[in-house]
Each structure stands twice: as C-alpha cells, then as structure tokens.
Design an enzyme around this catalytic site. Sequence first.
Site, PDB file in Angstrom:
ATOM      1  N   GLU A  85       0.833  -1.215   0.000  1.00 46.12           N
ATOM      2  CA  GLU A  85       0.000   0.000   0.000  1.00 46.12           C
ATOM      3  C   GLU A  85       0.863   1.260   0.000  1.00 46.12           C
ATOM      4  O   GLU A  85       0.529   2.266   0.604  1.00 46.12           O
ATOM      5  CB  GLU A  85      -0.981   0.005   1.183  1.00 46.12           C
ATOM      6  N   GLY A  86       1.967   1.199  -0.690  1.00 40.46           N
ATOM      7  CA  GLY A  86       2.910   2.312  -0.748  1.00 40.46           C
ATOM      8  C   GLY A  86       3.919   2.178   0.362  1.00 40.46           C
ATOM      9  O   GLY A  86       3.575   2.235   1.543  1.00 40.46           O
TER      10      GLY A  86
END
Length: 598
Positions: A443-444
């Site tokens: 998620e980054g």
Amino acid sequence: MPVYNPPLRDMQFVMHEVLKVTDDFKDMPQHAEVDVDTINAVLEEAGKFATQVIFPLNISGDTEGCTLDQKTHEVKTPAGFKEAYKTYVEGGWAALSCDPGFGGQGLPLVVNQCFYEMMNSANQAWTMYPGLTHGAYAALHTYGTDDQKKTYLPKMTSGEWTGTMCLTEPHCGTDLGLMRTKAEPQADGTYKLTGNKIFISAGEHDMAENIIHLVLARLPDAPPGIKGVSLFIVPKFNVKADGSLGERNGIYCGGLEHKMGIHGNATAQIVIDGAVGTIVGQPNKGMQAMFVMMNAARLGVGNQSLGLTEVAYQNALAYAKDRIQMRSLTGPKAKDKPADPIIVHPDVRRMLLTAKAYAEGGRALAIFCSVLLEKAHNHPDEKVRKDSDEMLSLLTPITKAFLTDNGYNATTQCQQVFGGHGYIKEWGMEQFVRDARINMIYEGTNTIQSLDLLGRKVLGNNGATLKKFGKLVGALVMDEGVNEKMAEFINPLAVLGEQITKFTTEIGFKGLQNADEVGAAAVDYLRVAGHLVFGYFWARMAQVALREIAAGNTDPFYTAKLQTARFYFARLFPETASLMRTARAGSKVLMDTDAALA
C-alpha cells in the site's frame, strides 16, 4: 501457543473518555441514537469472534498456507478459513458499518475500526480477505453508477462476494503510470481487458462465491502516464442481469507468491485474458476512484500493525511474568524461587513498555481517524466535512507509516523478550514479526508515505493543514500549561510544536533549491510528525487519567496509563531530536556517493 484478550477497556477509554465519540455522532442524523452501551455490546461480541473463531487458525494457517490447482486456477485456503468466513458472514459482521441502503447495519466506522484491530491481532492473514472488500466497497459506493451499486454492493455488504484491488504489475510497483494492462471498448458498452497483475492480496480463494476485482488499465487512446489510467470492475464470475452468476470471466490466478509472512492469505499473480469489465467513473480518471480504496487500505494497514503490536505485547508480558532467570540487580524479588521473573530487569521492561506505548498511542490515532472519516462522509455541515477530510489526508500517511514502523519495532522487541523461545514457531512470536514486516511495504512503502506527507500534504499547501493540527496541540497546551501535574507531558509537546514549524520551513526552503533535500529528509520528518501526533494523544490520555485520579477513582487502569505516558515521553518521544538532526544533514551525504556505491 500464544494468547489474545481483546483490549476492550482501552478501546472504551479512548472512545468514551478521551475522544467522546458519541458527542460527534449526535451531530450526524444516522448515528444520533448510537450510544456507549450499543458500541460496547457490539465490540464485546466482536471480540468473541476474533478470539474464538479466527485466532485458533493463526498458527495453523501460517503453517499450511494456500495451495493453487494449476489446472483449474482455483486456490484452497488453509483448513478452517472457509468455515470461519461462513461464520463471519452469517453473524452479519461484514455489514457492520455499511450503508443500510445496500443491506448494511449502518453502525459508525469506529466500531468497524475496533473490530478490525481485534481481528488483525487474532489473524492478520485471514482478516485480509474481508478487509480488502471494504476498500472495494468504498470505491464503488463513491464512484459506481446506480446499476453498478445495485449489482455489486448488496453482495459485498453481506460478505457473500469479496473484493480486491489490482494495481501492481511485474515491471512496475508504485509507479502506476508505467502500467500496461489494456482495456478495449466493446459494442455493448463493456470492455475487454488483457494484462498481468502481481502481489494481489486475496486475489483468489475458496471462501466466497465471487470475487470482484477492481482493475486499473489503459484505454487505447489513453494519454501516457498516470493521467491515462482508468478503473474497471472485473468479476471472477460475470453477473447476469438478474444478479445471478454467469460464466467464468477471463481473469484467473496464474501463481501464488511464496512469502516471508501472511502465509494464510493468497497473494496472487493475476492473469487477465480478454476479461469482461465495466468502467468505474470517467475514462482516464481511474486514480480518482482508486484513491478511495488506496486510502482506506493505508489506514487498514496501519491497523494491521496496531493489532500485531497489541497481541505481541500481551504474549511478551505474560512470558516475562512467568519466565525466571537471574536475580534482580537490586536483590532477589521472588525469594521462594531460584531466580526472579525476567520482568524485574529494566531492559525487559523497556521492551514491554515500548510495545505498550506504541499500541495505545496507535489505538488513539486510529480511532481518531475513523471519527474523522465518519465526519468527512456524513456530517451535515459542509465545512466540517471539508476540514475532517483535510485533517484525515494529513494523518493517513502517518497512520500507515508510523504505526507499521512502530509495529515491526514492537513485535521484534517482544520477540526478544522470549530470548531463544522467540525464535521458535510454536510460541507465535516469530510469526508476528514476519507478518508485521510486509505492512511497511505494501500500500505504498513507508518512504512513499513519507514523501506524500512532506511533499504533498505539508509543503504542498505551505503547511496549512499541519498548522491546523498545531492548533489542536496549542489548545491543549493552553488548557494545561499551568497545571504542574501535566508539565512532564505538556512541556515537551509544546517545544516540539514550536520546533516543527521551523523544521518544516527550513526543509521547504532547501527543497526549493534542490528537490532531493525533500527526499533526503522525508522519512525522518514523518517520524517527527508521528511523535507530535502521538505526543498529543498521550498528553490527552494523561489528562483524563489525572482527572480521574484527582476525583478519587482508584481503578489501577489510570495509574497504568500515567506510567506508560511517562515512559513514552521520557524514552520514545526524545527520538525527535536525533531525527531532526539527521534530516538536517541534507542530501549531499546521500547523493554525492557515486564512488561509495560504484
């Protein structure tokens, strides 16, 4: 075998005594009747589900993992996972905070937040199957057409269908502008998609009858880069006009990743071969809709590490009280035993208190964010909605990165408490460490979260949103600045509040001359901002505890809260000084290193 007890008392303390969430709910018509007793009753039952249904499957699911049938492309989840999911659906847990218009129960998001923290403590790998569905639900609820909502949301609300987000491709990770998956328009208004995706959590499984993939792809005439990305609904089984399932769609699992942790979750390589999809939102505007899901996922990943921090702490504390080894440096404490419990040793207490402080600080932040999200969506006052969304935008990268960095630190420290036993599988601690490690990546990555915070959320609007959070800090300092009993909490918070303004301005000016200065400072900056946020919540929690004690409340919970607050401000918060110093070292010592990295 590890143990887990839902931290209901601490959740109640944050919700009802510190943040007083029901006061906010009174301003929102759909939640005006929700009271303390209702929230507590639901969460007590939620805790039973987490501890009795999915926690017993955590170690066995990690050991067994998922298996792929290469001929059918079907994935079998570990023993008990499918049955546990059936119990989850039948209990109505999937619908907890969903829109009643699509069959949801309409409870405040804070209830779902606390439920998911407990499930993440109990079994992160299992929890990811329903967890990703919430993000897909949110994206469709915001950007889907009426027909799309009618077709997909009731089944996703009930949990009968699950959802995924299909972003990453083999040649590109976070740089989604490089993606190659194609979407060809068809005469009937649908699209045919072709491409490959990797690292798709819960991308294929046997727990639900259909999986609704949200897929990023390019139209034939799409402009290059991120501005040419569109979002599509691509179900595992196509859905007929009457809502029943049709033929198998051309989207399937080509392989499973062999991972360091979260073995019970199917991290799939997804092959898209002429799959039928429908577009969500406007062409080439896919990231607008996908960011709804991505931001939900970032908050969710922070919550995953919060759950792991809590369960690791509980087990390390129990072990430290039971394990005897050596004598206390100040003389025997357990004189009836040949050695003292290791909890008498200062450094064991440091490790335990580090995990406890990060868990309880993270819980306050996560619950605060869930209330902001509620107000951003449902408050009748447009200004409140806008302000809440802006504040949540600032706190989202901090929640994702600070909680996951802290979670890995805490689970590792708790593993250390066990000594050699922490390295042995049946104690459960090494699994918590392995599972926690991924949360800093997906998620980054946390570096990307740091760049997002400093570059976009802070410098992007000249610190305006940061100043708004600073006003919350300033108001607390003003209220308690003359209270001697609060001085040990308020004074360092006030000092950092002043320092961070100068610190931010300094980095901003350097960044105007050389953008690498922002990249070089970003990770350290996020941790400084994280401590400002945690310091604020720890000061508020200490404030409530002191008031209760002054009023004659003898519950040891409040004494424990004060002791943990003192530890946090004395041993963890001072990290900010060294972080600001290393951030100020600048980019030259990183970038002028061609010989060193030759």
